[in-house]
Design an enzyme around this catalytic site. Structure first.
Site, mmCIF file in Angstrom:
data_model
loop_
_atom_site.group_PDB
_atom_site.id
_atom_site.type_symbol
_atom_site.label_atom_id
_atom_site.label_comp_id
_atom_site.label_asym_id
_atom_site.label_seq_id
_atom_site.Cartn_x
_atom_site.Cartn_y
_atom_site.Cartn_z
ATOM 1 N N SER A 98 0.831 -1.203 0.000
ATOM 2 C CA SER A 98 0.000 0.000 0.000
ATOM 3 C C SER A 98 0.862 1.249 0.000
ATOM 4 O O SER A 98 1.976 1.261 0.544
ATOM 5 C CB SER A 98 -0.859 -0.028 1.266
ATOM 6 O OG SER A 98 -1.416 1.240 1.498
ATOM 7 N N TYR A 146 -2.499 -1.014 10.834
ATOM 8 C CA TYR A 146 -2.707 -1.595 9.501
ATOM 9 C C TYR A 146 -1.528 -1.247 8.594
ATOM 10 O O TYR A 146 -0.927 -2.114 7.966
ATOM 11 C CB TYR A 146 -4.017 -1.086 8.877
ATOM 12 C CG TYR A 146 -4.016 -1.241 7.382
ATOM 13 C CD1 TYR A 146 -4.185 -2.489 6.799
ATOM 14 C CD2 TYR A 146 -3.783 -0.139 6.541
ATOM 15 C CE1 TYR A 146 -4.126 -2.635 5.423
ATOM 16 C CE2 TYR A 146 -3.726 -0.281 5.170
ATOM 17 C CZ TYR A 146 -3.904 -1.533 4.619
ATOM 18 O OH TYR A 146 -3.819 -1.684 3.255
ATOM 19 N N LYS A 200 1.764 -3.568 6.707
ATOM 20 C CA LYS A 200 2.239 -3.586 5.311
ATOM 21 C C LYS A 200 3.745 -3.326 5.255
ATOM 22 O O LYS A 200 4.475 -3.973 4.498
ATOM 23 C CB LYS A 200 1.480 -2.551 4.476
ATOM 24 C CG LYS A 200 0.015 -2.884 4.268
ATOM 25 C CD LYS A 200 -0.177 -4.159 3.450
ATOM 26 C CE LYS A 200 -1.615 -4.578 3.326
ATOM 27 N NZ LYS A 200 -1.806 -5.912 2.725
#
Ligand code: UDP
Length: 341
Positions: free
Chosen positions: A125, A150, A154
């Protein structure tokens, strides 16, 4: 060529599965259906005429995953989408996010090593760039401390993947850094299926447009951007799906320049929240009801991608315009509503 798609019934996974099947790849999908529905397979079949093989499996459980690889020893590559992705929830429950997103990756990598699966394409991302000092961001722009658990999963996953690839002679991987995917398949057989109140802008817009929500809340109009609202790089999910096929072919044809590579995937254009509303109004013929509220915690002001590396190396660029992508989101919302009423 046999490809394992984890999270293949999810939003980006399902669109990628369609493109892979259309290009003749033999798919097997693993998903635990925690945030997707089995009926998505019907949609993939309606578009392609082929129903991919499916295993309901939780990647955090190493033993069933090992059994899966014993039964499917001929997998050529893995595209790994399966992960939790709600930023707000990750702030409230970080352990859930670290556990799910990282244990599943570790189990998959262990299986790749054990069963010598040579290639992985990983869903990353643009959150890894945080609030970038220079725009557009290139793959060499610095990775900054994540704004949410979150985002951190990544970043950590990219590091784990790179170190894993470096430790292996015969395993190569690509991390794809997505900007903001929107829209649905133009057939309206598959699309985004948010559970509960959407966190993302476009499903919130289309749900407001159809009457499921009263009003879109714009999170802040005092940013240093042309109209004061935050700027992102939105791209059609079908374009994003096609980038996965291009990446997979690069790996399978051994055209990758390094064992571990990273690519930005976006349209290469910054678009504000107000411009997104204008796009929705154009394609729907409606006037979206919105109000401006405070900024959302953790949001950055602006980001968009330099996509020249993906164009040069993958031969990929977006084909859909913003309005075309928005129209597919609106068509999908109308289709969903028709089915439910
Ligand atoms: N946004 C908004 N209202 C919403 C949802 C999102 O104003 O109900 C804004 C958000 O602040 C951001 C942009 O829309 O500037 C895209 O948000 P999204 O959650 O879709 O993606 P993000 O870039 O945050 O991952």
């Amino acid at each position: 060529m046999k490809v394992l798609v984890t999270g293949g019934t999810g939003y980006i996974g399902s669109h990628t599965s369609v493109e892979l099947v259309s290009q003749g790849f033999d798919l097997v999908i693993i998903d635990n259906l925690s945030n997707s529905k089995i009926e998505v397979l019907d949609g993939i079949e309606a578009i392609t005429g082929i129903r991919p093989k499916f295993e309901k499996l939780d990647l955090c459980q190493a033993e069933p995953l090992d059994d899966f690889f014993k039964k499917n020893s001929n997998i050529d590559a893995i595209i790994h989408f399966a992960a939790y992705k709600a930023v707000g929830e990750s702030v409230e429950n970080p352990i859930k996010y670290y556990h799910n997103n990282l244990v599943s990756l570790l189990n998959l990598l262990e299986a790749m090593r054990k069963y010598q699966v040579p290639f992985m394409v990983f869903s990353s991302s643009c959150t890894v760039y945080g609030e970038a000092r220079e725009l557009p961001v290139t793959e060499n722009s610095p990775v900054q401390p994540a704004e949410s658990p979150y985002g951190n999963t990544k970043q950590i996953a990219e590091e784990i993947l790179q170190e894993f690839v470096n430790s292996q002679d015969k395993i190569h991987a690509v991390a794809l850094r997505y900007f903001n995917p929107i829209g649905a398949h133009p057939s309206s057989h598959i699309g985004e299926l948010p559970i509960g109140e959407p966190e993302n802008l476009v499903p919130y817009i289309t749900q407001t447009g159809i009457g499921l929500r009263d009003q879109l809340k714009i999170f802040g109009n005092d940013y240093e951007t042309p109209d004061g609202t935050a700027v992102r790089d939105y791209l059609h999910v079908v374009d994003l799906a096609k980038a996965h096929v291009a990446t997979l072919k690069r790996l399978l044809n051994q055209q990758n320049k390094k064992p571990y590579e990273v690519f930005n995937l976006g349209m290469g254009k910054g678009v504000s929240v107000l411009e997104m509303i204008q796009s929705f109004n154009r394609v729907s013929g409606k006037t979206l009801n919105y109000k401006v509220v405070d900024r959302r915690h953790g949001d950055i002001e602006k980001i968009w991608a330099d996509t020249s590396l993906a164009t040069k190396e993958l031969g990929w660029k977006t084909e859909s315009s913003l309005d075309e992508a928005m129209k597919t989101a609106w068509d999908w919302e109308k289709q969903l509503n028709k089915n439910q009423s």
